[in-house]
Design a protein around this motif. Sequence first.
Motif, PDB file in Angstrom:
ATOM      1  N   LYS A   2       0.813  -1.211   0.000  1.00 48.38           N
ATOM      2  CA  LYS A   2       0.000   0.000   0.000  1.00 48.38           C
ATOM      3  C   LYS A   2       0.851   1.267   0.000  1.00 48.38           C
ATOM      4  N   GLY A   3       2.118   1.161  -0.326  1.00 45.12           N
ATOM      5  CA  GLY A   3       2.997   2.312  -0.286  1.00 45.12           C
ATOM      6  C   GLY A   3       2.874   3.210  -1.505  1.00 45.12           C
ATOM      7  N   VAL A   4       3.366   4.444  -1.361  1.00 45.71           N
ATOM      8  CA  VAL A   4       3.357   5.398  -2.471  1.00 45.71           C
ATOM      9  C   VAL A   4       4.267   4.893  -3.584  1.00 45.71           C
ATOM     10  N   SER A   5       5.470   4.473  -3.222  1.00 46.27           N
ATOM     11  CA  SER A   5       6.342   3.832  -4.205  1.00 46.27           C
ATOM     12  C   SER A   5       6.387   2.352  -3.851  1.00 46.27           C
ATOM     13  N   PRO A   6       5.701   1.514  -4.627  1.00 46.60           N
ATOM     14  CA  PRO A   6       5.541   0.109  -4.242  1.00 46.60           C
ATOM     15  C   PRO A   6       6.844  -0.681  -4.162  1.00 46.60           C
ATOM     16  N   GLU A   7       7.825  -0.337  -4.973  1.00 41.10           N
ATOM     17  CA  GLU A   7       9.097  -1.061  -4.941  1.00 41.10           C
ATOM     18  C   GLU A   7      10.249  -0.087  -4.790  1.00 41.10           C
ATOM     19  N   THR A   8      11.193  -0.449  -3.924  1.00 42.28           N
ATOM     20  CA  THR A   8      12.398   0.340  -3.725  1.00 42.28           C
ATOM     21  C   THR A   8      13.591  -0.609  -3.747  1.00 42.28           C
ATOM     22  N   LYS A   9      14.590  -0.261  -4.541  1.00 43.84           N
ATOM     23  CA  LYS A   9      15.816  -1.054  -4.605  1.00 43.84           C
ATOM     24  C   LYS A   9      16.996  -0.140  -4.321  1.00 43.84           C
ATOM     25  N   SER A  10      17.918  -0.604  -3.467  1.00 41.40           N
ATOM     26  CA  SER A  10      19.123   0.151  -3.142  1.00 41.40           C
ATOM     27  C   SER A  10      20.312  -0.798  -3.166  1.00 41.40           C
ATOM     28  N   TYR A  11      21.470  -0.267  -3.527  1.00 42.05           N
ATOM     29  CA  TYR A  11      22.662  -1.089  -3.684  1.00 42.05           C
ATOM     30  C   TYR A  11      23.865  -0.438  -3.015  1.00 42.05           C
ATOM     31  N   SER A  12      24.841  -1.272  -2.718  1.00 46.40           N
ATOM     32  CA  SER A  12      26.157  -0.813  -2.290  1.00 46.40           C
ATOM     33  C   SER A  12      27.182  -1.802  -2.823  1.00 46.40           C
ATOM     34  N   LYS A  13      28.347  -1.295  -3.112  1.00 49.23           N
ATOM     35  CA  LYS A  13      29.419  -2.130  -3.656  1.00 49.23           C
ATOM     36  C   LYS A  13      30.727  -1.570  -3.132  1.00 49.23           C
ATOM     37  N   GLY A  14      31.661  -2.451  -2.810  1.00 47.07           N
ATOM     38  CA  GLY A  14      32.943  -1.972  -2.306  1.00 47.07           C
ATOM     39  C   GLY A  14      33.832  -3.115  -1.860  1.00 47.07           C
ATOM     40  N   TYR A  15      34.537  -2.886  -0.760  1.00 47.93           N
ATOM     41  CA  TYR A  15      35.544  -3.825  -0.273  1.00 47.93           C
ATOM     42  C   TYR A  15      35.240  -4.215   1.169  1.00 47.93           C
ATOM     43  N   TRP A  16      35.659  -5.429   1.538  1.00 48.38           N
ATOM     44  CA  TRP A  16      35.506  -5.897   2.906  1.00 48.38           C
ATOM     45  C   TRP A  16      36.791  -6.560   3.358  1.00 48.38           C
ATOM     46  N   LYS A  17      37.008  -6.558   4.675  1.00 49.34           N
ATOM     47  CA  LYS A  17      38.118  -7.312   5.251  1.00 49.34           C
ATOM     48  C   LYS A  17      37.705  -7.780   6.630  1.00 49.34           C
ATOM     49  N   ALA A  18      38.204  -8.928   6.998  1.00 49.32           N
ATOM     50  CA  ALA A  18      37.844  -9.534   8.279  1.00 49.32           C
ATOM     51  C   ALA A  18      39.061  -9.584   9.183  1.00 49.32           C
ATOM     52  N   GLU A  19      38.854  -9.203  10.420  1.00 46.97           N
ATOM     53  CA  GLU A  19      39.873  -9.307  11.456  1.00 46.97           C
ATOM     54  C   GLU A  19      39.197  -9.871  12.694  1.00 46.97           C
ATOM     55  N   LYS A  20      39.708 -10.989  13.149  1.00 47.86           N
ATOM     56  CA  LYS A  20      39.114 -11.716  14.273  1.00 47.86           C
ATOM     57  C   LYS A  20      37.659 -12.012  13.952  1.00 47.86           C
ATOM     58  N   ASN A  21      36.712 -11.503  14.720  1.00 48.76           N
ATOM     59  CA  ASN A  21      35.295 -11.790  14.490  1.00 48.76           C
ATOM     60  C   ASN A  21      34.544 -10.575  13.956  1.00 48.76           C
ATOM     61  N   THR A  22      35.240  -9.670  13.289  1.00 44.24           N
ATOM     62  CA  THR A  22      34.629  -8.452  12.772  1.00 44.24           C
ATOM     63  C   THR A  22      34.904  -8.307  11.285  1.00 44.24           C
ATOM     64  N   VAL A  23      33.864  -7.959  10.531  1.00 48.62           N
ATOM     65  CA  VAL A  23      34.005  -7.660   9.117  1.00 48.62           C
ATOM     66  C   VAL A  23      33.826  -6.152   8.963  1.00 48.62           C
ATOM     67  N   SER A  24      34.799  -5.495   8.339  1.00 49.79           N
ATOM     68  CA  SER A  24      34.748  -4.055   8.106  1.00 49.79           C
ATOM     69  C   SER A  24      34.526  -3.803   6.621  1.00 49.79           C
ATOM     70  N   PHE A  25      33.713  -2.804   6.310  1.00 53.09           N
ATOM     71  CA  PHE A  25      33.356  -2.495   4.934  1.00 53.09           C
ATOM     72  C   PHE A  25      33.875  -1.110   4.556  1.00 53.09           C
ATOM     73  N   SER A  26      34.214  -0.952   3.289  1.00 55.76           N
ATOM     74  CA  SER A  26      34.600   0.346   2.751  1.00 55.76           C
ATOM     75  C   SER A  26      34.110   0.426   1.316  1.00 55.76           C
TER      76      SER A  26
END
Length: 142
Positions: free
Chosen positions: A61-85
Motif C-alpha cells: 500500500k505504499g506510495v512507491s511500491p518497490e524500492t531497490k538500493s545497492y552498495s558495492k565496495g571492499y571488505w576485510k575480516a579481522e578476528k570476528n569483525t568484518v569491516s566495509f569500505s
Amino acid sequence: MKKLITTLLFCAAVQSYAQTDGIDGTYTQTIGEESADTIKYSLTLESNGTYEFHSYSHNVKGVSPETKSYSKGYWKAEKNTVSFSTDSELEQDGKFPLDFRSAQAQIISKNPKDTLDDATHKRLKFYVSKIKWLPGTELTMQ
C-alpha cells in the motif's frame, strides 16, 4: 631465539586465517511475506575482498511500491569483525547510494565445542553503520 619468533609469528598467522576462513558467500534476510509488505537484504562477500549489497522493499500500500538500493565496495575480516569500505568513484555515480563506509558486522558462528545437531548457520550482525536501519540487522549465510 629466531626459531621461537618464527614459530610464534606462524601460529599467529594461522590463527588469524582460521578465524576468517569461510566467511565469503551470500548472506540474506527476508522480513515479511510475499503477499504483504516485504523487505529483502542480500550481501555477497567475494573471496577477492569485494562485496555487493542489495536491499529490496515491496510495499503493498505504499506510495512507491518497490524500492531497490545497492552498495558495492571492499571488505576485510579481522578476528570476528568484518569491516566495509567503498570506493568514492562508485558513490559519485549514484548507482550505489548506500554508504557502507565504516560499517562493521560481527561474525556469529556455531561454537566448535557445541555437539548439538542443530543447523546453526554462520551469520553477520551489523553493529556500526551510517545507514540508520542497518545496525542490528542480522544476515544468515546461505
